[in-house]
Design a protein around this motif. Structure first.
Motif, PDB file in Angstrom:
ATOM      1  N   HIS A 120       0.858  -1.183   0.000  1.00 35.71           N
ATOM      2  CA  HIS A 120       0.000   0.000   0.000  1.00 35.71           C
ATOM      3  C   HIS A 120       0.890   1.227   0.000  1.00 35.71           C
ATOM      4  CE1 HIS A 120       0.542   0.247   4.456  1.00 35.71           C
ATOM      5  NE2 HIS A 120       0.508  -1.063   4.355  1.00 35.71           N
ATOM      6  N   GLY A 121       0.461   2.192  -0.768  1.00 36.89           N
ATOM      7  CA  GLY A 121       1.283   3.390  -0.884  1.00 36.89           C
ATOM      8  C   GLY A 121       2.618   3.053  -1.503  1.00 36.89           C
ATOM      9  N   ASP A 122       3.673   3.536  -0.857  1.00 30.11           N
ATOM     10  CA  ASP A 122       5.012   3.328  -1.393  1.00 30.11           C
ATOM     11  C   ASP A 122       5.794   2.256  -0.641  1.00 30.11           C
ATOM     12  OD1 ASP A 122       5.296   4.638   0.973  1.00 30.11           O
ATOM     13  OD2 ASP A 122       6.670   6.162   0.235  1.00 30.11           O
ATOM     14  N   HIS A 123       5.092   1.427   0.135  1.00 28.85           N
ATOM     15  CA  HIS A 123       5.825   0.376   0.835  1.00 28.85           C
ATOM     16  C   HIS A 123       5.011  -0.917   0.896  1.00 28.85           C
ATOM     17  CE1 HIS A 123       3.409   1.996   4.135  1.00 28.85           C
ATOM     18  NE2 HIS A 123       3.586   0.847   4.736  1.00 28.85           N
ATOM     19  N   ALA A 124       5.678  -1.982   1.361  1.00 27.67           N
ATOM     20  CA  ALA A 124       5.065  -3.304   1.352  1.00 27.67           C
ATOM     21  C   ALA A 124       5.383  -4.040   2.644  1.00 27.67           C
ATOM     22  CB  ALA A 124       5.589  -4.096   0.164  1.00 27.67           C
ATOM     23  N   HIS A 125       4.611  -5.084   2.873  1.00 27.97           N
ATOM     24  CA  HIS A 125       4.881  -6.056   3.934  1.00 27.97           C
ATOM     25  C   HIS A 125       5.332  -7.327   3.228  1.00 27.97           C
ATOM     26  CE1 HIS A 125       2.903  -3.572   7.052  1.00 27.97           C
ATOM     27  NE2 HIS A 125       2.272  -3.112   5.983  1.00 27.97           N
ATOM     28  N   TYR A 126       6.294  -8.022   3.810  1.00 25.60           N
ATOM     29  CA  TYR A 126       6.950  -9.119   3.131  1.00 25.60           C
ATOM     30  C   TYR A 126       6.756 -10.439   3.858  1.00 25.60           C
ATOM     31  CZ  TYR A 126       9.322  -5.161   0.989  1.00 25.60           C
ATOM     32  OH  TYR A 126       9.598  -3.980   0.340  1.00 25.60           O
ATOM     33  N   GLY A 127       6.912 -11.517   3.099  1.00 22.86           N
ATOM     34  CA  GLY A 127       6.875 -12.859   3.641  1.00 22.86           C
ATOM     35  C   GLY A 127       8.059 -13.657   3.130  1.00 22.86           C
ATOM     36  N   ASP A 176      16.763  -9.398   7.952  1.00 21.18           N
ATOM     37  CA  ASP A 176      17.471  -9.429   9.231  1.00 21.18           C
ATOM     38  C   ASP A 176      16.766 -10.423  10.149  1.00 21.18           C
ATOM     39  OD1 ASP A 176      19.253  -8.852  11.253  1.00 21.18           O
ATOM     40  OD2 ASP A 176      18.646  -6.760  11.486  1.00 21.18           O
ATOM     41  N   TYR A 177      17.448 -10.813  11.201  1.00 25.85           N
ATOM     42  CA  TYR A 177      16.859 -11.665  12.233  1.00 25.85           C
ATOM     43  C   TYR A 177      17.141 -11.001  13.564  1.00 25.85           C
ATOM     44  CZ  TYR A 177      15.303 -15.826  14.671  1.00 25.85           C
ATOM     45  OH  TYR A 177      14.594 -16.697  15.460  1.00 25.85           O
ATOM     46  N   LEU A 178      16.074 -10.638  14.255  1.00 23.28           N
ATOM     47  CA  LEU A 178      16.207  -9.935  15.529  1.00 23.28           C
ATOM     48  C   LEU A 178      15.803 -10.848  16.685  1.00 23.28           C
ATOM     49  CD1 LEU A 178      14.620  -6.514  14.512  1.00 23.28           C
ATOM     50  CD2 LEU A 178      17.034  -7.176  14.455  1.00 23.28           C
ATOM     51  N   PHE A 179      16.418 -10.632  17.832  1.00 26.33           N
ATOM     52  CA  PHE A 179      16.083 -11.389  19.031  1.00 26.33           C
ATOM     53  C   PHE A 179      15.180 -10.588  19.960  1.00 26.33           C
ATOM     54  CE2 PHE A 179      19.899 -13.293  17.336  1.00 26.33           C
ATOM     55  CZ  PHE A 179      19.585 -14.645  17.382  1.00 26.33           C
ATOM     56  N   LEU A 180      15.239  -9.266  19.865  1.00 27.02           N
ATOM     57  CA  LEU A 180      14.411  -8.383  20.698  1.00 27.02           C
ATOM     58  C   LEU A 180      13.790  -7.322  19.812  1.00 27.02           C
ATOM     59  CD1 LEU A 180      16.826  -7.854  23.714  1.00 27.02           C
ATOM     60  CD2 LEU A 180      14.783  -9.276  23.679  1.00 27.02           C
ATOM     61  N   PRO A 181      12.645  -6.797  20.068  1.00 26.73           N
ATOM     62  CA  PRO A 181      11.746  -7.110  21.161  1.00 26.73           C
ATOM     63  C   PRO A 181      11.034  -8.449  20.976  1.00 26.73           C
ATOM     64  CG  PRO A 181      10.696  -5.527  19.722  1.00 26.73           C
ATOM     65  CD  PRO A 181      12.087  -5.754  19.195  1.00 26.73           C
ATOM     66  N   GLN A 182      11.024  -8.950  19.739  1.00 24.13           N
ATOM     67  CA  GLN A 182      10.391 -10.240  19.465  1.00 24.13           C
ATOM     68  C   GLN A 182      11.291 -10.985  18.492  1.00 24.13           C
ATOM     69  OE1 GLN A 182       6.529  -9.811  17.714  1.00 24.13           O
ATOM     70  NE2 GLN A 182       5.870 -11.839  18.359  1.00 24.13           N
ATOM     71  N   GLU A 183      11.569 -12.254  18.778  1.00 26.90           N
ATOM     72  CA  GLU A 183      12.473 -13.016  17.938  1.00 26.90           C
ATOM     73  C   GLU A 183      11.817 -13.359  16.608  1.00 26.90           C
ATOM     74  OE1 GLU A 183      15.271 -17.017  18.110  1.00 26.90           O
ATOM     75  OE2 GLU A 183      14.262 -16.331  19.918  1.00 26.90           O
ATOM     76  N   GLY A 184      12.564 -13.130  15.519  1.00 24.08           N
ATOM     77  CA  GLY A 184      12.056 -13.490  14.205  1.00 24.08           C
ATOM     78  C   GLY A 184      12.696 -12.686  13.091  1.00 24.08           C
ATOM     79  N   PHE A 185      12.320 -13.033  11.868  1.00 24.04           N
ATOM     80  CA  PHE A 185      12.846 -12.352  10.690  1.00 24.04           C
ATOM     81  C   PHE A 185      12.133 -11.022  10.496  1.00 24.04           C
ATOM     82  CE2 PHE A 185      13.856 -16.778   9.772  1.00 24.04           C
ATOM     83  CZ  PHE A 185      15.188 -16.665   9.391  1.00 24.04           C
ATOM     84  N   VAL A 186      12.894 -10.030  10.048  1.00 24.75           N
ATOM     85  CA  VAL A 186      12.360  -8.709   9.731  1.00 24.75           C
ATOM     86  C   VAL A 186      12.884  -8.348   8.345  1.00 24.75           C
ATOM     87  CG1 VAL A 186      12.353  -6.266  10.358  1.00 24.75           C
ATOM     88  CG2 VAL A 186      12.324  -8.007  12.149  1.00 24.75           C
ATOM     89  N   ILE A 187      11.972  -7.958   7.464  1.00 22.25           N
ATOM     90  CA  ILE A 187      12.354  -7.564   6.113  1.00 22.25           C
ATOM     91  C   ILE A 187      11.958  -6.111   5.915  1.00 22.25           C
ATOM     92  CG2 ILE A 187      12.108  -8.036   3.657  1.00 22.25           C
ATOM     93  CD1 ILE A 187      11.191 -10.872   4.509  1.00 22.25           C
ATOM     94  N   THR A 188      12.922  -5.293   5.519  1.00 24.98           N
ATOM     95  CA  THR A 188      12.666  -3.881   5.266  1.00 24.98           C
ATOM     96  C   THR A 188      13.236  -3.527   3.901  1.00 24.98           C
ATOM     97  OG1 THR A 188      14.711  -3.241   6.381  1.00 24.98           O
ATOM     98  CG2 THR A 188      12.705  -3.252   7.717  1.00 24.98           C
ATOM     99  N   ASN A 189      12.858  -2.356   3.429  1.00 21.86           N
ATOM    100  CA  ASN A 189      13.410  -1.846   2.182  1.00 21.86           C
ATOM    101  C   ASN A 189      13.659  -0.348   2.338  1.00 21.86           C
ATOM    102  OD1 ASN A 189      14.127  -1.137  -0.392  1.00 21.86           O
ATOM    103  ND2 ASN A 189      12.653  -2.495  -1.372  1.00 21.86           N
TER     104      ASN A 189
END
Length: 100
Positions: A35-42, A78-91
């Motif tokens: 939406h708009g100029d950004h996205a959510h990724y899987g 990226d993979y973060l441990f805090l605040p919640q463990e998991g993969f994070v995808i940004t652009n």
């Protein structure tokens, strides 16, 4: 297309991929919602098709992305441990620096 994988993410992805029985699977990054100029990724393990581009990274993890999708060009996995463990995808190149 440019894709960057951090050291933490590469370590986690390599572990996951080594456990897979089907060794020819690669990491796919896809857009779940735009939406708009950004996205959510899987993320998924998959095989490339004619509609895809396979991008080699400096962390020895090949990434499948859909050809000619501007919101996938420049992603950082990226993979973060805090605040919640998991993969994070940004652009950041498209102004997407995290979930909102």
């Amino acid at each position: 297309m440019k894709v960057k994988i951090t050291r933490n993410a590469a370590k986690q992805l390599t572990t996951i991929m080594e456990q897979e029985e089907e060794k020819d699977l690669k990491l796919r990054v896809y857009i779940t919602h735009a939406h708009g100029d950004h996205a959510h990724y899987g993320l998924a393990l998959d095989k490339p098709t004619e509609e895809d581009e396979v991008v080699s990274t400096d962390k020895e993890v090949d990434v499948i992305v859909k050809k000619d999708e501007p919101l996938l060009d420049g992603i950082i996995i990226d993979y973060l441990f805090l605040p919640q463990e998991g993969f994070v995808i940004t652009n950041p190149s498209k102004g997407n620096t995290g979930d909102h």
